[in-house]
Design a protein around this motif. Structure first.
Motif, PDB file in Angstrom:
ATOM      1  N   UNK A  90      -1.697  -4.634  -7.247  1.00  0.00           N
ATOM      2  CA  UNK A  90      -1.200  -6.007  -7.109  1.00  0.00           C
ATOM      3  C   UNK A  90      -0.842  -6.613  -8.468  1.00  0.00           C
ATOM      4  N   UNK A  91      -1.713  -6.418  -9.443  1.00  0.00           N
ATOM      5  CA  UNK A  91      -1.525  -7.079 -10.737  1.00  0.00           C
ATOM      6  C   UNK A  91      -0.596  -6.331 -11.690  1.00  0.00           C
ATOM      7  N   UNK A  92      -0.640  -4.992 -11.637  1.00  0.00           N
ATOM      8  CA  UNK A  92       0.068  -4.208 -12.661  1.00  0.00           C
ATOM      9  C   UNK A  92       1.006  -3.140 -12.093  1.00  0.00           C
ATOM     10  N   UNK A  93       1.155  -3.092 -10.767  1.00  0.00           N
ATOM     11  CA  UNK A  93       1.982  -2.074 -10.113  1.00  0.00           C
ATOM     12  C   UNK A  93       1.572  -0.660 -10.515  1.00  0.00           C
ATOM     13  N   UNK A  94       0.281  -0.442 -10.694  1.00  0.00           N
ATOM     14  CA  UNK A  94      -0.264   0.864 -11.066  1.00  0.00           C
ATOM     15  C   UNK A  94      -1.067   1.411  -9.887  1.00  0.00           C
ATOM     16  N   UNK A  95      -0.623   2.523  -9.335  1.00  0.00           N
ATOM     17  CA  UNK A  95      -1.199   3.050  -8.102  1.00  0.00           C
ATOM     18  C   UNK A  95      -2.235   4.160  -8.223  1.00  0.00           C
ATOM     19  N   UNK A  96      -2.373   4.871  -9.332  1.00  0.00           N
ATOM     20  CA  UNK A  96      -3.236   6.063  -9.341  1.00  0.00           C
ATOM     21  C   UNK A  96      -4.681   5.821  -8.883  1.00  0.00           C
TER      22      UNK A  96
END
Length: 133
Positions: A90-96
């Motif tokens: 949500x905050x950083x578009x980082x999915x790992x």
């Protein structure tokens, strides 16, 4: 003796407190972008872990199996990492982190199913005897 029922219930209660606190924070700040985190803390953390704990309480023989330790490790880890991973999305578009945590949660659910299936072969010593015909 490992009290997996209590371990699951304590983790559930902690998740509930964090989830409710996040909900209060979002309401007070009028910023609801972390609503998916709040929802997962309450559903995965509070509801699922509490249900796991109640099942372990109802069937104490499950806590004596080696899978119980794997179950608490997978479910507990996923309960912490999944909301954190969703926040990262949500905050950083980082999915790992969300992906890894999702697979940990899937593993916990598979272990829970295996635990339940093991009950089919178990003999219920607490069951009332069948009436004679």
């Amino acid at each position: 003796m490992n009290r997996f029922d209590l371990q699951f219930l304590v983790l559930a209660a902690l998740s509930l407190i964090v989830g409710v606190s996040l909900g209060i924070f979002m309401a007070a700040s009028h910023d609801h972008q972390l609503m998916p985190v709040h929802a997962h803390l309450n559903l995965v953390g509070w509801v699922s872990l509490a249900l796991f704990g109640l099942v372990y309480r109802a069937y104490p023989e499950l806590g004596q199996r080696r899978l119980a330790k794997l179950h608490i490790l997978l479910a507990g880890s996923a309960t912490v990492l999944l909301p954190a991973g969703i926040a990262m999305v949500v905050l950083y578009q980082s999915e790992p982190l969300a992906v890894v945590a999702s697979f940990l949660w899937l593993g916990a659910c598979i272990v829970f199913l295996l635990q339940l299936l093991s009950l089919f072969g178990a003999r219920d010593t607490n069951a009332a005897p069948l009436p004679a015909e």
